[in-house]
Design a protein around this motif. Structure first.
Motif, PDB file in Angstrom:
ATOM      1  N   UNK A  35      55.048  43.623  16.623  1.00  0.00           N
ATOM      2  CA  UNK A  35      55.729  43.898  15.355  1.00  0.00           C
ATOM      3  C   UNK A  35      55.688  45.399  15.129  1.00  0.00           C
ATOM      4  N   UNK A  36      56.795  45.915  14.604  1.00  0.00           N
ATOM      5  CA  UNK A  36      56.927  47.369  14.502  1.00  0.00           C
ATOM      6  C   UNK A  36      57.609  47.777  13.204  1.00  0.00           C
ATOM      7  N   UNK A  37      57.399  49.019  12.861  1.00  0.00           N
ATOM      8  CA  UNK A  37      58.146  49.682  11.788  1.00  0.00           C
ATOM      9  C   UNK A  37      58.999  50.771  12.417  1.00  0.00           C
ATOM     10  N   UNK A  38      60.239  50.822  12.001  1.00  0.00           N
ATOM     11  CA  UNK A  38      61.170  51.867  12.382  1.00  0.00           C
ATOM     12  C   UNK A  38      61.633  52.567  11.107  1.00  0.00           C
ATOM     13  N   UNK A  39      62.210  53.740  11.268  1.00  0.00           N
ATOM     14  CA  UNK A  39      62.833  54.407  10.127  1.00  0.00           C
ATOM     15  C   UNK A  39      64.094  55.123  10.591  1.00  0.00           C
ATOM     16  N   UNK A  40      64.999  55.271   9.643  1.00  0.00           N
ATOM     17  CA  UNK A  40      66.240  55.981   9.914  1.00  0.00           C
ATOM     18  C   UNK A  40      66.556  56.893   8.754  1.00  0.00           C
ATOM     19  N   UNK A  72      50.558  45.195  18.325  1.00  0.00           N
ATOM     20  CA  UNK A  72      50.646  44.071  19.254  1.00  0.00           C
ATOM     21  C   UNK A  72      49.577  43.034  18.925  1.00  0.00           C
ATOM     22  N   UNK A  73      49.801  41.818  19.359  1.00  0.00           N
ATOM     23  CA  UNK A  73      48.839  40.742  19.103  1.00  0.00           C
ATOM     24  C   UNK A  73      47.488  41.021  19.750  1.00  0.00           C
ATOM     25  N   UNK A  74      47.501  41.840  20.775  1.00  0.00           N
ATOM     26  CA  UNK A  74      46.256  42.192  21.464  1.00  0.00           C
ATOM     27  C   UNK A  74      45.361  43.084  20.621  1.00  0.00           C
ATOM     28  N   UNK A  75      45.940  43.622  19.537  1.00  0.00           N
ATOM     29  CA  UNK A  75      45.208  44.571  18.714  1.00  0.00           C
ATOM     30  C   UNK A  75      45.635  46.007  18.952  1.00  0.00           C
ATOM     31  N   UNK A  76      46.452  46.191  19.953  1.00  0.00           N
ATOM     32  CA  UNK A  76      46.959  47.527  20.279  1.00  0.00           C
ATOM     33  C   UNK A  76      47.863  48.035  19.150  1.00  0.00           C
ATOM     34  N   UNK A  77      47.681  49.278  18.795  1.00  0.00           N
ATOM     35  CA  UNK A  77      48.572  49.929  17.844  1.00  0.00           C
ATOM     36  C   UNK A  77      48.991  51.286  18.406  1.00  0.00           C
ATOM     37  N   UNK A  78      50.153  51.726  17.981  1.00  0.00           N
ATOM     38  CA  UNK A  78      50.641  53.025  18.439  1.00  0.00           C
ATOM     39  C   UNK A  78      51.513  53.640  17.352  1.00  0.00           C
ATOM     40  N   UNK A  79      51.538  54.953  17.315  1.00  0.00           N
ATOM     41  CA  UNK A  79      52.266  55.668  16.274  1.00  0.00           C
ATOM     42  C   UNK A  79      53.033  56.843  16.877  1.00  0.00           C
ATOM     43  N   UNK A  80      54.145  57.152  16.254  1.00  0.00           N
ATOM     44  CA  UNK A  80      54.838  58.384  16.626  1.00  0.00           C
ATOM     45  C   UNK A  80      53.958  59.552  16.191  1.00  0.00           C
ATOM     46  N   UNK A  81      53.993  60.633  16.952  1.00  0.00           N
ATOM     47  CA  UNK A  81      53.074  61.742  16.710  1.00  0.00           C
ATOM     48  C   UNK A  81      53.133  62.261  15.272  1.00  0.00           C
ATOM     49  N   UNK A  82      54.315  62.259  14.690  1.00  0.00           N
ATOM     50  CA  UNK A  82      54.485  62.868  13.367  1.00  0.00           C
ATOM     51  C   UNK A  82      53.757  62.120  12.252  1.00  0.00           C
ATOM     52  N   UNK A  83      53.332  60.885  12.498  1.00  0.00           N
ATOM     53  CA  UNK A  83      52.659  60.105  11.445  1.00  0.00           C
ATOM     54  C   UNK A  83      51.204  59.786  11.785  1.00  0.00           C
ATOM     55  N   UNK A  84      50.767  60.166  12.959  1.00  0.00           N
ATOM     56  CA  UNK A  84      49.388  59.859  13.361  1.00  0.00           C
ATOM     57  C   UNK A  84      48.401  60.474  12.375  1.00  0.00           C
ATOM     58  N   UNK A  85      47.436  59.669  11.984  1.00  0.00           N
ATOM     59  CA  UNK A  85      46.439  60.115  11.023  1.00  0.00           C
ATOM     60  C   UNK A  85      46.860  59.940   9.580  1.00  0.00           C
ATOM     61  N   UNK A  86      48.122  59.609   9.352  1.00  0.00           N
ATOM     62  CA  UNK A  86      48.627  59.436   7.970  1.00  0.00           C
ATOM     63  C   UNK A  86      49.082  58.004   7.710  1.00  0.00           C
ATOM     64  N   UNK A  87      49.614  57.335   8.714  1.00  0.00           N
ATOM     65  CA  UNK A  87      50.134  55.972   8.557  1.00  0.00           C
ATOM     66  C   UNK A  87      49.226  54.996   9.291  1.00  0.00           C
ATOM     67  N   UNK A  88      49.104  53.795   8.738  1.00  0.00           N
ATOM     68  CA  UNK A  88      48.327  52.738   9.382  1.00  0.00           C
ATOM     69  C   UNK A  88      49.120  51.439   9.337  1.00  0.00           C
ATOM     70  N   UNK A  89      49.329  50.855  10.497  1.00  0.00           N
ATOM     71  CA  UNK A  89      50.019  49.560  10.586  1.00  0.00           C
ATOM     72  C   UNK A  89      48.977  48.459  10.661  1.00  0.00           C
ATOM     73  N   UNK A 104      62.488  50.043   8.355  1.00  0.00           N
ATOM     74  CA  UNK A 104      62.813  48.693   8.789  1.00  0.00           C
ATOM     75  C   UNK A 104      61.630  48.087   9.540  1.00  0.00           C
ATOM     76  N   UNK A 105      61.444  46.795   9.367  1.00  0.00           N
ATOM     77  CA  UNK A 105      60.451  46.113  10.181  1.00  0.00           C
ATOM     78  C   UNK A 105      61.152  45.276  11.255  1.00  0.00           C
ATOM     79  N   UNK A 106      60.460  45.101  12.344  1.00  0.00           N
ATOM     80  CA  UNK A 106      61.004  44.362  13.491  1.00  0.00           C
ATOM     81  C   UNK A 106      59.911  43.496  14.089  1.00  0.00           C
ATOM     82  N   UNK A 107      60.309  42.296  14.471  1.00  0.00           N
ATOM     83  CA  UNK A 107      59.383  41.370  15.130  1.00  0.00           C
ATOM     84  C   UNK A 107      59.981  40.944  16.457  1.00  0.00           C
ATOM     85  N   UNK A 108      59.151  40.911  17.491  1.00  0.00           N
ATOM     86  CA  UNK A 108      59.637  40.624  18.837  1.00  0.00           C
ATOM     87  C   UNK A 108      58.695  39.697  19.586  1.00  0.00           C
TER      88      UNK A 108
END
Length: 114
Positions: A33-38, A51-68, A93-97
Motif C-alpha cells: 500500500x502506498x501514498x502518491x501525490x501530484x 509492504x506486508x512484510x513491514x518494509x517501508x520506504x519514502x521519497x528522499x524529500x519526506x524522509x524524517x518528516x512523513x510516516x506511513x 492519493x492512496x493505492x493498494x496492490x
C-alpha cells in the motif's frame, strides 16, 4: 475494494496533518500500500510505501518528516506528515496492490502555506 482518502486541508508551513485511507475490505491481503501525490502541473510521485512484510520506504524529500502506517484491524492506512513545507502541496492519493489487482483512492488536497 474501494479506497477513501481523507484528512487533507490547509496548514501553515511547519504544521502537521494525518491522512487516512479507509478501505471497504480487508487491507491485509494487499502486498503493498502506498501514498502518491501530484502537484499542479507535475507528474504523480510516489511518496511512501508500506509492504506486508513491514518494509517501508519514502521519497528522499519526506524522509524524517512523513510516516506511513497501517491498521489492519481498521482496514485503514495512514500518512502522518509533520514539518510540512509549501513544496508538499499536492493532491495525495492512496493505492493498494496485490498481484493482478490495483486500487486507487480519489485523492485528498493538502495545501501548505508559507
Amino acid at each position: 475494494v474501494q479506497l477513501q482518502a481523507s484528512g487533507g486541508g490547509l496548514v501553515q508551513a511547519g504544521g502537521s496533518l494525518r491522512l487516512s485511507c479507509a478501505a471497504s475490505g480487508s487491507i491485509f491481503r494487499f502486498n503493498v500500500m502506498s501514498w502518491y501525490r501530484q502537484a499542479s502541473g507535475k507528474q504523480r510521485e510516489l511518496v511512501a510505501t508500506s509492504a506486508n512484510s513491514g518494509y517501508t520506504n519514502y521519497v528522499d524529500s519526506v524522509k524524517g518528516r512523513f510516516t506511513i502506517s497501517r491498521d489492519n484491524a481498521k482496514n485503514t492506512m495512514y500518512l502522518q506528515m509533520k514539518d510540512l513545507k509549501p513544496e508538499d502541496t499536492a493532491v495525495y492519493y492512496c493505492r493498494a496492490f496485490r498481484p493482478g489487482y490495483e486500487y486507487w483512492g480519489q485523492g485528498t488536497q493538502v495545501t501548505v502555506s508559507s
